[in-house]
Design a protein around this motif. Structure first.
Motif, short mmCIF file in Angstrom:
data_model
loop_
_atom_site.label_atom_id
_atom_site.label_comp_id
_atom_site.label_asym_id
_atom_site.label_seq_id
_atom_site.Cartn_x
_atom_site.Cartn_y
_atom_site.Cartn_z
N PHE A 65 30.03 -75.76 -37.57
CA PHE A 65 30.68 -75.05 -36.35
C PHE A 65 31.67 -76.10 -35.95
O PHE A 65 32.89 -75.76 -35.51
N ALA A 66 31.34 -77.21 -36.05
CA ALA A 66 32.18 -78.09 -35.27
C ALA A 66 33.39 -78.50 -36.39
O ALA A 66 34.49 -78.66 -35.84
N ARG A 67 32.87 -78.42 -37.52
CA ARG A 67 34.23 -78.42 -38.32
C ARG A 67 35.22 -77.38 -38.39
O ARG A 67 36.40 -77.31 -38.82
N SER A 68 34.70 -76.11 -37.89
CA SER A 68 35.51 -75.01 -37.68
C SER A 68 36.39 -75.03 -36.22
O SER A 68 37.02 -74.19 -35.75
N GLY A 69 35.94 -76.05 -35.52
CA GLY A 69 36.72 -76.26 -34.23
C GLY A 69 36.29 -76.27 -33.19
O GLY A 69 36.83 -76.57 -31.89
N TYR A 70 34.80 -76.22 -32.98
CA TYR A 70 34.11 -75.89 -31.54
C TYR A 70 33.10 -77.30 -31.58
O TYR A 70 32.50 -77.33 -32.41
N ARG A 71 33.62 -77.72 -30.37
CA ARG A 71 32.37 -78.97 -29.92
C ARG A 71 30.86 -78.14 -29.74
O ARG A 71 30.99 -77.32 -28.96
N THR A 72 30.05 -78.50 -30.67
CA THR A 72 28.63 -77.71 -30.78
C THR A 72 27.68 -78.77 -30.09
O THR A 72 27.45 -79.97 -30.40
N VAL A 73 26.98 -77.92 -29.06
CA VAL A 73 25.83 -78.77 -28.63
C VAL A 73 24.52 -77.86 -28.84
O VAL A 73 24.36 -76.76 -28.42
N MET A 74 23.54 -78.63 -29.52
CA MET A 74 22.29 -78.08 -29.68
C MET A 74 21.12 -78.57 -28.74
O MET A 74 21.15 -79.71 -28.98
N VAL A 75 20.60 -77.82 -28.26
CA VAL A 75 19.69 -77.95 -26.94
C VAL A 75 18.22 -78.26 -27.49
O VAL A 75 17.58 -77.14 -28.13
N ASP A 76 17.71 -79.32 -27.13
CA ASP A 76 16.15 -79.22 -27.31
C ASP A 76 15.32 -78.51 -26.20
O ASP A 76 14.67 -79.12 -25.22
N TYR A 77 15.48 -77.34 -26.43
CA TYR A 77 14.70 -76.39 -25.24
C TYR A 77 13.27 -76.24 -25.57
O TYR A 77 12.56 -75.78 -24.65
N PHE A 78 12.72 -77.15 -26.56
CA PHE A 78 11.24 -77.25 -26.66
C PHE A 78 10.91 -78.65 -26.22
O PHE A 78 9.58 -78.86 -26.39
N ALA A 79 11.69 -79.44 -25.76
CA ALA A 79 11.26 -80.63 -25.15
C ALA A 79 10.43 -81.47 -25.74
O ALA A 79 9.45 -81.93 -25.43
N GLY A 80 10.89 -81.70 -27.07
CA GLY A 80 10.21 -82.52 -27.99
C GLY A 80 9.22 -82.00 -28.63
O GLY A 80 8.45 -82.97 -29.43
N ASP A 81 8.91 -80.89 -28.58
CA ASP A 81 7.58 -80.00 -29.20
C ASP A 81 8.04 -78.76 -30.05
O ASP A 81 7.57 -77.78 -29.70
N PRO A 82 8.82 -79.02 -31.23
CA PRO A 82 9.26 -77.94 -31.88
C PRO A 82 8.09 -77.62 -32.91
O PRO A 82 7.22 -78.28 -33.35
N VAL A 83 8.34 -76.52 -33.80
CA VAL A 83 7.60 -76.42 -34.97
C VAL A 83 7.74 -77.50 -35.92
O VAL A 83 8.88 -77.80 -36.18
N PRO A 84 6.94 -78.26 -36.51
CA PRO A 84 7.43 -79.33 -37.49
C PRO A 84 8.08 -78.88 -38.61
O PRO A 84 7.76 -77.78 -39.35
N SER A 85 9.00 -79.61 -39.00
CA SER A 85 9.94 -79.40 -40.06
C SER A 85 9.16 -79.34 -41.45
O SER A 85 9.31 -78.51 -42.18
N GLU A 86 8.25 -80.46 -41.51
CA GLU A 86 7.34 -80.42 -42.54
C GLU A 86 6.58 -79.35 -42.94
O GLU A 86 6.43 -78.81 -44.05
N LEU A 87 6.16 -78.68 -41.71
CA LEU A 87 5.40 -77.35 -42.11
C LEU A 87 6.32 -75.93 -42.56
O LEU A 87 5.89 -75.46 -43.36
N ALA A 88 7.41 -76.03 -42.18
CA ALA A 88 8.44 -75.01 -42.44
C ALA A 88 8.76 -75.28 -44.09
O ALA A 88 8.85 -74.40 -44.69
N PHE A 89 8.97 -76.50 -44.54
CA PHE A 89 9.45 -76.65 -45.89
C PHE A 89 8.64 -77.11 -46.80
O PHE A 89 8.70 -77.20 -48.13
N THR A 90 7.45 -77.55 -46.21
CA THR A 90 6.52 -77.98 -47.53
C THR A 90 5.03 -77.09 -47.16
O THR A 90 4.16 -76.93 -48.00
N GLY A 91 4.75 -76.45 -46.27
CA GLY A 91 3.67 -75.79 -45.63
C GLY A 91 2.69 -76.67 -45.11
O GLY A 91 1.33 -76.16 -45.22
N ARG A 92 2.91 -78.04 -45.03
CA ARG A 92 1.81 -78.86 -44.82
C ARG A 92 2.02 -79.39 -43.36
O ARG A 92 3.18 -79.95 -43.31
#
Length: 220
Positions: A65-92
């Protein structure tokens, strides 16, 4: 509506994120800036999926989106407690409980950490009740809405997608409403899809293109 398995599974995409982390209003944010001169009066607020701001897929999408001209801000609205990427991409991921995580991160609390944007786009939304939430949006909201939807989506299935069209489409929602539909795609396709699948690749690229078109139409 409950989360489904596709909410927290997917394929890790290749690439190196180019944005930086900073704190805005006391919230950690991933910021992707367009190259060169750009309109600094507008910010694209990127609300990530359950993997949060640390997901490389979401970071790469924010960079696009930034390369398309929009300054993009992604918000940590889980306050440091998201679903772990490891779980999503490896299942572990030992000891992780999706139900316990969702109890810690109820929707009202998560959304309270953000402010409403002038234009709203969403891909394969979760916890969107049809018709209740859609009728409430039509009655109370003022932001144009784009929904990027797909064929296999337990949290927002085709029958609910049609309800959205009935409530918001055909000029019933004056600020503006559009919906795209991507056959052969599954919930999560716009962020975590398997790009080796031609249907998914077309869906992800098409949803991104539709979102840019919607932004150019309304986010002026």
């Amino acid at each position: 509506m409950a989360m489904c398995e596709h909410c927290i599974t997917g394929v890790s995409h290749e690439g190196t994120p180019e944005g930086t982390f900073t704190r805005i209003g006391g919230i950690d944010c991933y910021v992707a800036a367009p190259p060169g001169e750009h309109d600094t009066t507008k910010i694209l607020l990127f609300l990530p999926d359950a993997l949060g701001v640390l997901s490389p897929n979401s970071q790469l999408l924010a960079d696009s989106f930034a390369r398309s001209g929009y300054r993009t801000v992604m918000v940590d609205y889980f306050a440091g407690d998201p679903v772990p990427s490891e779980l999503a991409f490896t299942g572990r991921h030992e000891g992780f409980s999706l139900d316990a995580w969702h109890a810690r991160q109820p929707t009202d609390l998560v959304l309270a950490r953000t402010r409403a944007a002038a234009v709203v786009t969403a891909a394969h939304p979760t916890f969107l009740k049809a018709p209740e939430d859609l009728e409430r949006y039509r009655a109370l909201a003022e932001a144009p809405l784009l929904l990027n939807t797909c064929e296999v989506d337990p949290p927002f299935p085709p029958e609910a997608q049609k309800v959205a069209d009935e409530i918001l489409g055909g000029g019933k929602y004056a600020p503006g409403y559009e919906r795209t539909y991507w056959p052969g795609c599954t919930h999560g396709f716009a962020v975590r899809g398997d790009l080796s699948n031609p249907d998914v690749k077309a869906g992800m690229e098409g949803a991104f293109k539709a979102t840019l078109g919607f932004l150019k139409k309304y986010f002026v």
